[in-house]
Design a protein around this motif. Structure first.
Motif, PDB file in Angstrom:
ATOM      1  N   VAL A 194       0.842  -1.199   0.000  1.00 46.12           N
ATOM      2  CA  VAL A 194       0.000   0.000   0.000  1.00 46.12           C
ATOM      3  C   VAL A 194       0.877   1.249   0.000  1.00 46.12           C
ATOM      4  O   VAL A 194       2.069   1.188   0.339  1.00 46.12           O
ATOM      5  CB  VAL A 194      -0.931   0.032   1.227  1.00 46.12           C
ATOM      6  N   PRO A 195       0.302   2.413  -0.363  1.00 42.35           N
ATOM      7  CA  PRO A 195       1.050   3.669  -0.224  1.00 42.35           C
ATOM      8  C   PRO A 195       1.508   3.863   1.214  1.00 42.35           C
ATOM      9  O   PRO A 195       0.814   3.473   2.161  1.00 42.35           O
ATOM     10  CB  PRO A 195       0.023   4.738  -0.641  1.00 42.35           C
ATOM     11  N   ALA A 196       2.673   4.475   1.380  1.00 40.24           N
ATOM     12  CA  ALA A 196       3.263   4.597   2.713  1.00 40.24           C
ATOM     13  C   ALA A 196       2.352   5.334   3.682  1.00 40.24           C
ATOM     14  O   ALA A 196       2.233   4.947   4.855  1.00 40.24           O
ATOM     15  CB  ALA A 196       4.612   5.303   2.616  1.00 40.24           C
ATOM     16  N   ALA A 197       1.692   6.404   3.222  1.00 44.59           N
ATOM     17  CA  ALA A 197       0.816   7.173   4.116  1.00 44.59           C
ATOM     18  C   ALA A 197      -0.340   6.309   4.614  1.00 44.59           C
ATOM     19  O   ALA A 197      -0.687   6.326   5.802  1.00 44.59           O
ATOM     20  CB  ALA A 197       0.288   8.411   3.400  1.00 44.59           C
ATOM     21  N   ALA A 198      -0.926   5.526   3.707  1.00 47.70           N
ATOM     22  CA  ALA A 198      -2.018   4.635   4.093  1.00 47.70           C
ATOM     23  C   ALA A 198      -1.514   3.532   5.013  1.00 47.70           C
ATOM     24  O   ALA A 198      -2.182   3.152   5.985  1.00 47.70           O
ATOM     25  CB  ALA A 198      -2.680   4.033   2.851  1.00 47.70           C
TER      26      ALA A 198
ATOM     27  N   LEU B  64      -3.911  -0.326  -3.319  1.00 46.77           N
ATOM     28  CA  LEU B  64      -3.465  -1.575  -2.717  1.00 46.77           C
ATOM     29  C   LEU B  64      -3.157  -2.618  -3.786  1.00 46.77           C
ATOM     30  O   LEU B  64      -3.911  -2.778  -4.736  1.00 46.77           O
ATOM     31  CB  LEU B  64      -4.542  -2.102  -1.756  1.00 46.77           C
ATOM     32  N   ARG B  65      -2.046  -3.326  -3.616  1.00 44.21           N
ATOM     33  CA  ARG B  65      -1.670  -4.440  -4.494  1.00 44.21           C
ATOM     34  C   ARG B  65      -1.499  -5.676  -3.624  1.00 44.21           C
ATOM     35  O   ARG B  65      -0.894  -5.608  -2.559  1.00 44.21           O
ATOM     36  CB  ARG B  65      -0.348  -4.156  -5.217  1.00 44.21           C
TER      37      ARG B  65
ATOM     38  N   LEU C 140      -6.988  -6.724   5.601  1.00 42.67           N
ATOM     39  CA  LEU C 140      -7.452  -6.155   4.341  1.00 42.67           C
ATOM     40  C   LEU C 140      -8.389  -4.966   4.532  1.00 42.67           C
ATOM     41  O   LEU C 140      -8.225  -3.927   3.881  1.00 42.67           O
ATOM     42  CB  LEU C 140      -8.133  -7.245   3.511  1.00 42.67           C
ATOM     43  N   ALA C 141      -9.365  -5.096   5.432  1.00 44.64           N
ATOM     44  CA  ALA C 141     -10.323  -4.001   5.618  1.00 44.64           C
ATOM     45  C   ALA C 141      -9.622  -2.739   6.120  1.00 44.64           C
ATOM     46  O   ALA C 141      -9.883  -1.631   5.632  1.00 44.64           O
ATOM     47  CB  ALA C 141     -11.427  -4.425   6.581  1.00 44.64           C
ATOM     48  N   GLY C 142      -8.713  -2.904   7.089  1.00 43.63           N
ATOM     49  CA  GLY C 142      -7.986  -1.755   7.615  1.00 43.63           C
ATOM     50  C   GLY C 142      -7.128  -1.079   6.568  1.00 43.63           C
ATOM     51  O   GLY C 142      -7.043   0.156   6.512  1.00 43.63           O
ATOM     52  N   LEU C 143      -6.489  -1.875   5.710  1.00 43.64           N
ATOM     53  CA  LEU C 143      -5.635  -1.309   4.673  1.00 43.64           C
ATOM     54  C   LEU C 143      -6.450  -0.600   3.590  1.00 43.64           C
ATOM     55  O   LEU C 143      -6.089   0.483   3.126  1.00 43.64           O
ATOM     56  CB  LEU C 143      -4.766  -2.408   4.055  1.00 43.64           C
ATOM     57  N   THR C 144      -7.562  -1.215   3.183  1.00 41.13           N
ATOM     58  CA  THR C 144      -8.377  -0.590   2.145  1.00 41.13           C
ATOM     59  C   THR C 144      -9.019   0.700   2.658  1.00 41.13           C
ATOM     60  O   THR C 144      -9.111   1.693   1.919  1.00 41.13           O
ATOM     61  CB  THR C 144      -9.458  -1.548   1.626  1.00 41.13           C
ATOM     62  N   ASP C 145      -9.446   0.710   3.923  1.00 35.78           N
ATOM     63  CA  ASP C 145     -10.017   1.932   4.495  1.00 35.78           C
ATOM     64  C   ASP C 145      -8.973   3.047   4.527  1.00 35.78           C
ATOM     65  O   ASP C 145      -9.276   4.209   4.221  1.00 35.78           O
ATOM     66  CB  ASP C 145     -10.530   1.667   5.912  1.00 35.78           C
TER      67      ASP C 145
ATOM     68  N   CYS D   4      -6.328   3.326   2.598  1.00 36.26           N
ATOM     69  CA  CYS D   4      -6.067   3.749   1.218  1.00 36.26           C
ATOM     70  C   CYS D   4      -7.157   4.712   0.731  1.00 36.26           C
ATOM     71  O   CYS D   4      -6.872   5.720   0.079  1.00 36.26           O
ATOM     72  CB  CYS D   4      -5.998   2.536   0.291  1.00 36.26           C
ATOM     73  N   ALA D   5      -8.418   4.391   1.055  1.00 31.30           N
ATOM     74  CA  ALA D   5      -9.526   5.257   0.651  1.00 31.30           C
ATOM     75  C   ALA D   5      -9.420   6.616   1.331  1.00 31.30           C
ATOM     76  O   ALA D   5      -9.692   7.661   0.709  1.00 31.30           O
ATOM     77  CB  ALA D   5     -10.852   4.588   0.982  1.00 31.30           C
ATOM     78  N   GLN D   6      -9.023   6.624   2.602  1.00 30.93           N
ATOM     79  CA  GLN D   6      -8.882   7.893   3.325  1.00 30.93           C
ATOM     80  C   GLN D   6      -7.804   8.765   2.689  1.00 30.93           C
ATOM     81  O   GLN D   6      -8.021   9.955   2.452  1.00 30.93           O
ATOM     82  CB  GLN D   6      -8.522   7.628   4.789  1.00 30.93           C
ATOM     83  N   VAL D   7      -6.643   8.176   2.398  1.00 34.06           N
ATOM     84  CA  VAL D   7      -5.550   8.940   1.811  1.00 34.06           C
ATOM     85  C   VAL D   7      -5.928   9.440   0.416  1.00 34.06           C
ATOM     86  O   VAL D   7      -5.652  10.589   0.061  1.00 34.06           O
ATOM     87  CB  VAL D   7      -4.271   8.079   1.764  1.00 34.06           C
TER      88      VAL D   7
END
Length: 245
Positions: free
Chosen positions: A113-117, A177-178, A216-221, A223-226
């Motif tokens: 994932v992006p570093a900020a996310a 996310l990848r 997964l849910a925490g990472l996708t959330d 990513c969406a926030q960033v």
């Protein structure tokens, strides 16, 4: 458990650096490199040699390589990747400047994932008591969460390839996310990146691997926030420019 404790303590004591490493590696730096890669192999991460940045280009012979130092040396990297200590030691001795990748989808997967996310998700997950497992940082741009693998499900319809992850030159087209699973790879610490930064461990490789679905849910959330914050900034900047005309 004893090995896990020693590895974690060693990483906490080890000085980290994101600066450019000199071509002539010091004996201490070489020992750090060897310890990191052998530690990853001991944690069951299969490794294989990768190219390394060479000036403003790549150590490979591809003219205009789009991902200098960020790809395996051999086209047979999937079968070459190993946890065998003797083989890895020979590679380390014979290729002192090489980066190393770990092949995913056999012993582990990676959520990238992006570093900020990743930083947001890591704080939230740990606050919730979720075991995040090993985590690495790709310079200032990406963060890698190592998880248990989906492997090869009995029902092949349940498996999807990470073709985009197999070709790092496409990464700019897919900034979210990848999921690196079968047929993919990521660089391992202490690999050097084209901008002079490095891949380093945020959480050590000998931690237990979590189920990817638990993260997964925490990472996708995150990513969406960033992504939402970035979109809001762009809209605000666009509105300011329009108002200035």
């Amino acid at each position: 458990m004893e090995r896990r404790g020693r590895m974690s303590e060693w990483l906490r004591r080890r000085p980290r650096s994101t600066g450019e490493r000199t071509r002539s590696m010091s004996r201490a730096a070489a020992a750090d490199r060897d310890a990191l890669l052998l530690g990853a192999a001991a944690a069951s991460f299969p490794v294989a040699p990768a190219a390394h940045p060479s000036g403003f280009s790549c150590s490979c012979d591809r003219i205009g390589c789009p991902t200098p130092g960020m790809h395996p040396v051999s086209f047979a990297w999937q079968t070459q990747a190993t946890t065998d200590t003797e083989q890895i030691t020979r590679w380390l001795a014979g290729q002192p400047l090489a980066n190393f990748i770990t092949a995913t989808g056999t012993n582990h997967d990676v959520l990238d994932v992006p570093a900020a996310a990743g930083a947001i998700a890591l704080r939230r997950l740990e606050a919730e008591g979720v075991q995040t497992g090993p985590v690495a940082r790709y310079g200032a741009d990406r963060m890698l969460f190592f998880t248990a693998t989906r492997g090869t499900p009995a029902d092949e319809d349940e498996w999807w390839p990470c073709e985009l992850d197999c070709h790092p030159e496409t990464q700019d087209e897919h900034p979210g996310l990848r999921w690196h699973c079968r047929g993919s790879y990521v660089l391992l610490p202490p690999s050097r990146l084209p901008d002079g930064s490095v891949v380093d461990w945020v959480r050590p490789p000998d931690l237990p691997l979590p189920d990817p679905l638990s993260l997964l849910a925490g990472l996708t959330d995150a990513c969406a926030q960033v992504a939402g914050e970035e979109e809001a900034k762009q809209e605000a900047a666009g509105g300011w420019l329009s108002g200035g005309r």
